[in-house]
Design an enzyme around this catalytic site. Structure first.
Site, PDB file in Angstrom:
ATOM      1  N   ALA A  45      67.682-106.680  69.926  1.00 58.66           N
ATOM      2  CA  ALA A  45      66.797-106.250  71.014  1.00 58.66           C
ATOM      3  C   ALA A  45      67.539-106.457  72.334  1.00 58.66           C
ATOM      4  O   ALA A  45      68.506-107.218  72.404  1.00 58.66           O
ATOM      5  CB  ALA A  45      65.523-107.073  70.985  1.00 58.66           C
TER       6      ALA A  45
ATOM      7  N   GLU B  88      67.577-105.785  61.538  1.00 58.00           N
ATOM      8  CA  GLU B  88      66.235-105.378  61.077  1.00 58.00           C
ATOM      9  C   GLU B  88      66.146-103.859  60.931  1.00 58.00           C
ATOM     10  O   GLU B  88      65.451-103.352  60.050  1.00 58.00           O
ATOM     11  CB  GLU B  88      65.169-105.918  62.023  1.00 58.00           C
ATOM     12  CG  GLU B  88      65.061-107.440  61.921  1.00 58.00           C
ATOM     13  CD  GLU B  88      64.158-108.029  62.973  1.00 58.00           C
ATOM     14  OE1 GLU B  88      64.450-107.872  64.177  1.00 58.00           O
ATOM     15  OE2 GLU B  88      63.156-108.667  62.600  1.00 58.00           O
TER      16      GLU B  88
ATOM     17  N   GLY C 234      67.550-107.495  65.901  1.00 54.62           N
ATOM     18  CA  GLY C 234      66.845-106.221  65.693  1.00 54.62           C
ATOM     19  C   GLY C 234      67.736-105.194  65.032  1.00 54.62           C
ATOM     20  O   GLY C 234      67.262-104.334  64.292  1.00 54.62           O
TER      21      GLY C 234
ATOM     22  N   GLU D 165      68.405-114.792  66.112  1.00 52.50           N
ATOM     23  CA  GLU D 165      67.285-115.052  67.014  1.00 52.50           C
ATOM     24  C   GLU D 165      67.049-116.548  67.268  1.00 52.50           C
ATOM     25  O   GLU D 165      66.664-116.939  68.366  1.00 52.50           O
ATOM     26  CB  GLU D 165      66.000-114.421  66.481  1.00 52.50           C
ATOM     27  CG  GLU D 165      65.961-112.908  66.601  1.00 52.50           C
ATOM     28  CD  GLU D 165      66.595-112.181  65.417  1.00 52.50           C
ATOM     29  OE1 GLU D 165      67.411-112.788  64.710  1.00 52.50           O
ATOM     30  OE2 GLU D 165      66.280-110.998  65.226  1.00 52.50           O
TER      31      GLU D 165
HETATM   32  N1  T1G Z   1      70.750-107.677  74.963  1.00 49.50           N
HETATM   33  C1  T1G Z   1      71.197-107.463  76.214  1.00 49.50           C
HETATM   34  N2  T1G Z   1      72.490-107.627  76.605  1.00 49.50           N
HETATM   35  C2  T1G Z   1      73.349-108.051  75.667  1.00 49.50           C
HETATM   36  C3  T1G Z   1      72.953-108.310  74.332  1.00 49.50           C
HETATM   37  C4  T1G Z   1      71.590-108.114  73.985  1.00 49.50           C
HETATM   38  N3  T1G Z   1      71.136-108.299  72.755  1.00 49.50           N
HETATM   39  N4  T1G Z   1      74.060-108.731  73.649  1.00 49.50           N
HETATM   40  C5  T1G Z   1      75.078-108.717  74.516  1.00 49.50           C
HETATM   41  N5  T1G Z   1      74.669-108.315  75.728  1.00 49.50           N
HETATM   42  C6  T1G Z   1      75.490-108.151  76.931  1.00 49.50           C
HETATM   43  C7  T1G Z   1      76.091-109.471  77.383  1.00 49.50           C
HETATM   44  O1  T1G Z   1      75.191-110.145  78.245  1.00 49.50           O
HETATM   45  C8  T1G Z   1      77.340-108.987  78.114  1.00 49.50           C
HETATM   46  O2  T1G Z   1      76.918-108.496  79.394  1.00 49.50           O
HETATM   47  C9  T1G Z   1      77.787-107.762  77.302  1.00 49.50           C
HETATM   48  O3  T1G Z   1      76.612-107.336  76.576  1.00 49.50           O
HETATM   49  C10 T1G Z   1      78.874-108.090  76.314  1.00 49.50           C
HETATM   50  O4  T1G Z   1      78.396-109.208  75.555  1.00 49.50           O
HETATM   51  C11 T1G Z   1      63.599-107.961  67.691  1.00 49.50           C
HETATM   52  C12 T1G Z   1      63.908-110.270  69.114  1.00 49.50           C
HETATM   53  C13 T1G Z   1      77.050-108.609  70.135  1.00 49.50           C
HETATM   54  C14 T1G Z   1      78.475-110.490  69.276  1.00 49.50           C
HETATM   55  O5  T1G Z   1      71.296-112.416  69.918  1.00 49.50           O
HETATM   56  O6  T1G Z   1      75.968-112.079  70.065  1.00 49.50           O
HETATM   57  O7  T1G Z   1      66.993-108.816  68.370  1.00 49.50           O
HETATM   58  O8  T1G Z   1      78.290-110.072  80.790  1.00 49.50           O
HETATM   59  O9  T1G Z   1      80.217-110.786  76.262  1.00 49.50           O
HETATM   60  O10 T1G Z   1      81.824-111.210  73.104  1.00 49.50           O
HETATM   61  O11 T1G Z   1      64.024-109.552  66.025  1.00 49.50           O
HETATM   62  O12 T1G Z   1      77.060-110.054  72.681  1.00 49.50           O
HETATM   63  O13 T1G Z   1      79.150-107.795  80.238  1.00 49.50           O
HETATM   64  O14 T1G Z   1      77.171-108.057  81.812  1.00 49.50           O
HETATM   65  O15 T1G Z   1      78.696-111.333  74.297  1.00 49.50           O
HETATM   66  O16 T1G Z   1      81.928-108.742  72.379  1.00 49.50           O
HETATM   67  C15 T1G Z   1      69.381-110.739  68.919  1.00 49.50           C
HETATM   68  C16 T1G Z   1      73.544-111.268  71.231  1.00 49.50           C
HETATM   69  C17 T1G Z   1      68.553-110.425  70.111  1.00 49.50           C
HETATM   70  C18 T1G Z   1      73.051-110.807  69.882  1.00 49.50           C
HETATM   71  C19 T1G Z   1      79.204-109.142  71.242  1.00 49.50           C
HETATM   72  N6  T1G Z   1      70.773-110.377  69.153  1.00 49.50           N
HETATM   73  N7  T1G Z   1      74.865-110.736  71.538  1.00 49.50           N
HETATM   74  O17 T1G Z   1      79.991-110.200  71.746  1.00 49.50           O
HETATM   75  O18 T1G Z   1      80.400-109.432  74.140  1.00 49.50           O
HETATM   76  S1  T1G Z   1      66.865-110.882  69.863  1.00 49.50           S
HETATM   77  C20 T1G Z   1      71.633-111.279  69.655  1.00 49.50           C
HETATM   78  C21 T1G Z   1      75.982-111.246  70.949  1.00 49.50           C
HETATM   79  C22 T1G Z   1      66.313-109.746  68.709  1.00 49.50           C
HETATM   80  C23 T1G Z   1      64.610-108.922  67.153  1.00 49.50           C
HETATM   81  C24 T1G Z   1      64.971-110.003  68.111  1.00 49.50           C
HETATM   82  C25 T1G Z   1      77.277-110.708  71.465  1.00 49.50           C
HETATM   83  C26 T1G Z   1      77.993-109.720  70.508  1.00 49.50           C
HETATM   84  P1  T1G Z   1      77.959-108.613  80.642  1.00 49.50           P
HETATM   85  P2  T1G Z   1      79.446-110.305  75.090  1.00 49.50           P
HETATM   86  P3  T1G Z   1      81.142-109.904  72.837  1.00 49.50           P
END
Ligand code: T1G
Length: 678
Positions: free
Chosen positions: A63, A105, A102, A125
């Site tokens: 998400a 999912e 997500g 999450e």
């Molecule tokens: N949403 C918004 N921005 C995100 C994002 C996300 N999910 N993931 C990364 N970014 C932004 C981050 O802030 C950065 O921004 C840029 O992308 C590059 O990220 C419904 C409720 C995918 C392994 O927890 O683990 O889904 O600093 O530096 O090292 O059940 O990003 O460039 O402005 O980390 O290559 C669950 C979180 C959400 C994954 C890539 N998903 N992201 O790593 O790049 S909750 C996560 C990561 C959810 C559902 C629930 C990593 C990555 P900026 P980065 P990276």
């Protein structure tokens, strides 16, 4: 605005493609585009199968976290996924990069999942203080079983595609360069067959047959999940998948999810998610600053710190030349590194060939000349300014021009060290935390002349070696140790005023730290730096050493330890402290744990405020990043400055004033303005 979702027709197969850089987060436009594309696919009889894939670096990475905390905007993901799963046309997820949260999912709601070997899948999450919110806790156990689902949902760590295939989360692994074509062929091969739906799976009957599975798993994770709300909720949700109908299980998941989403722990952990990424950015340095290539690193000192620092680079595949003054010290340091790697191999964390590969990148030497062609040299020698300046003067004369010269000093003045060289622009602090090959924090200390490309290079390099870096200005103790000293001052004062030292430790343990200062002292060794003269007793530590209380290694320090290392407070230590207090004329009184907590933590917040006021940290969230990664501040409170914001700066000020402790103008102003440390 064009939708980030497009479709491409391949005869009877429709390929739905997301192009939403940088990580294909499932923001509102992506969800709307996905919904429309799926409705198009399901309503067009000429389409007999669907493939869902993403452009860019990764499959949907979850998400859009930036939408959290704001009023939800439809369409909601669960309904879109339910409609897709209900289709009788085979839908195939084509996965590369990381299918997370997500994104995983979405893949679970597809009927099939194929992935390239380098792909990873996960439900992280819990790392945001949440649990999956689009039926992940209900589909995954039904597809792979409760036992295989628990580590994914509760631990939050992604697994590689091969492992995902083994547990049944992925149906096929295909070549890195033919994902779309293979996905289309795979989808076509499933046309006309009954579609498998994860929501109808029976794999989680293992959790029904073995209901103790969940308590056993919870007990096995006790240390890691202590204090966190989300992991227990995740276990409850996976358990519910075996007890309730799918529809009721989804309701249970939603109820647990919403409770977490509105809680302070998730707000704190989402704050940290962005704080960690912000810390890597230096506001006044352009993001396209050219970097200095780091092909070879030199490390001076093969002791605990030098060896740990070296391992970070070897593990990242970067050759290191390590320098010592004597062969036995060099040999000792090298063998300790090999032993550390071999221990990791014994725990299954790496293969023996990886150990040999890492050690094969190490060049031990006794000669400075062998450092001449290094692109970066890090000294980890004795914490003495004269010694450091001699080392830097020597490095300046030997190491090629344009190389970075870094000090691992934990508090000495980088600007003064730089005066020992003719290249102050290339001098920087790289403060690692012991054990340096384990602790994630790297304090990057910016001298007044440190060049932009040097700083940009070190920040990028920190990610390469798996560290979380935060920039500090030049001041005694930089960010972390400067704030730690305020906590230590109060800990020592409290026990002289009658507080039990074990209460001081317990307050920090109950707050969520791994241990308190006195237990930490026992672990590290009370006799570190002791002059070895039992007749010379001027401090409590010297008094403990004088009676052989050297710490856990001696079976006694502040605490007495049994064979199982269980600790109990010592009457002898209580008497030693009381004796010191009497000699210093300190009145004794009962001191509550509330007062202990305020006196330990509020002065740290005040020092953090001063660090911000002096510009020694770029932003308050950097201070949070330092304390969470370097000192075990509990992640679920967001770090000292985020925590102070949730407590309320006015409450912190009132507490400091109540205990007669100093309040900085910066903190006063925050309190009066009713502002937090945003
Ligand atoms: N949403 C918004 N921005 C995100 C994002 C996300 N999910 N993931 C990364 N970014 C932004 C981050 O802030 C950065 O921004 C840029 O992308 C590059 O990220 C419904 C409720 C995918 C392994 O927890 O683990 O889904 O600093 O530096 O090292 O059940 O990003 O460039 O402005 O980390 O290559 C669950 C979180 C959400 C994954 C890539 N998903 N992201 O790593 O790049 S909750 C996560 C990561 C959810 C559902 C629930 C990593 C990555 P900026 P980065 P990276």
């Amino acid at each position: 605005m064009t939708s980030p979702i497009r479709t491409e027709r391949h005869d009877n197969v429709l390929v739905v493609i997301s192009d939403n850089p940088p990580v294909n987060a499932l923001g509102q436009a992506v969800r709307a585009g996905l919904k429309d594309a799926i409705e198009q696919a399901l309503s067009d009889d000429s389409i007999e199968a669907v493939v869902i894939r993403c452009d860019g670096q990764t499959f949907f990475a979850g998400a859009d976290i930036t939408e959290f905390g704001k009023p939800p905007v439809g369409p909601n993901l669960p309904e879109t996924l339910d409609a897709m799963e209900a289709s009788d046309k085979p839908v195939v997820a084509a996965i590369h990069g990381t299918a997370l949260g997500g994104g995983c999912e979405v893949a679970l709601a597809c009927h099939y999942r194929i992935a390239v070997p380098s792909a990873k899948l996960g439900l992280p999450e819990v790392k945001l203080g949440l649990i999956p919110g689009a039926a992940g806790t209900q589909r995954l156990p039904r597809l792979v079983g409760a036992e295989a689902a628990l580590p994914l949902v509760v631990g939050g760590n992604p697994i590689p595609a091969k492992k995902a295939e083994t547990i049944g989360l992925v149906d096929a692994i295909v070549a890195e360069d033919s994902l779309e074509a293979d996905a289309i062929a795979f989808a076509r091969s499933k046309i006309g067959q009954p579609v498998p739906r994860a929501s109808e799976g029976k794999a989680n009957e293992d959790g029904v047959r073995d209901p103790d599975l969940f308590d056993r798993f919870r007990a096995s994770q006790a240390r890691q999940i202590r204090g966190f709300d989300a992991p227990n909720a995740a276990i409850e949700a996976v358990k519910a998948a075996g007890e309730l109908s799918y529809a009721d299980g989804v309701k249970k998941e939603r109820e647990l999810f919403m409770k977490l989403m509105t809680g302070t722990q998730s707000a704190a952990m989402r704050h940290y998610f962005f704080a960690e990424r912000a810390a890597n950015k230096i506001d006044d340095i352009p993001r396209d600053t050219p970097l200095i290539p780091i092909r070879k690193v030199g490390v001076i000192g093969a002791g605990t710190m030098g060896g740990g620092i070296t391992m970070n680079f070897l593990s990242a595949g970067i050759p290191v030349t390590i320098l010592e003054m004597a062969q036995d010290a060099l040999d000792r340091g090298t063998s300790v590194m090999r032993k550390n790697y071999e221990n990791s191999a014994k725990r299954g964390r790496m293969t023996m060939e990886a150990v040999d590969k890492a050690m094969g990148l190490l060049t031990p030497t006794l000669s400075y000349d062998d450092l001449a062609d290094c692109d970066l040299v890090i000294e980890a020698v004795y914490e003495n300014m004269d010694v450091k300046k001699q080392v830097f003067a020597k490095l300046d004369s030997v190491v090629k021009q344009g190389a970075i010269l870094a000090s691992n000093t934990s508090y000495l003045d980088i600007d003064e060290i730089a005066t020992a060289t003719a290249r102050p622009g290339y001098v920087v602090g790289m403060h690692f935390f012991s054990p340096a090959n384990v602790m994630k924090l790297l304090e990057v200390v910016r001298g007044k002349e440190t060049r932009h490309d040097v700083l940009a290079t070190v920040m990028k390099l920190s990610k390469t070696i798996g560290k979380v870096a935060a920039v500090s200005g030049v001041c005694p103790g930089f960010i972390g140790n400067r704030m730690l000293s305020k906590r230590q001052e109060q800990a020592n004062a409290l026990i002289m005023e009658g507080a039990n030292y074990w209460d001081v430790d317990d307050v920090l343990l109950e707050f969520g730290f791994p241990m308190g200062p006195f237990q930490m002292g026992d672990l590290a060794g009370i006799d570190i730096g002791w002059h070895r003269d039992p007749t010379k007793v001027t401090t409590i530590r010297e008094a403990l050493c004088a009676v052989g209380r050297f710490g856990q290694k001696a079976g006694k320090g502040f605490y007495d330890y049994d064979e199982a290392r269980n600790r109990t407070p010592s009457d002898e230590v209580r008497a030693i402290i009381a004796d010191f207090a009497t000699k210093e004329g300190k009145a004794q009184r009962e001191i509550s744990k509330d007062e202990i907590r305020e006196r330990l933590l509020y002065p740290m917040v005040n020092e953090g405020a001063k660090i911000l006021e002096e510009g020694m940290a770029q932003r308050a969230s950097d201070i949070d990043v330092v304390w969470i990664n370097g000192y075990g501040w509990p992640l679920y409170t967001g770090g000292p400055m985020f925590w102070a914001t949730t407590v309320g700066p006015d409450k912190v000020v009132a507490g400091l004033e109540r205990h007669g402790l100093p309040v900085s103008d910066f903190l006063h102003n925050k309190a009066e303005a009713g502002r937090g440390f945003d």
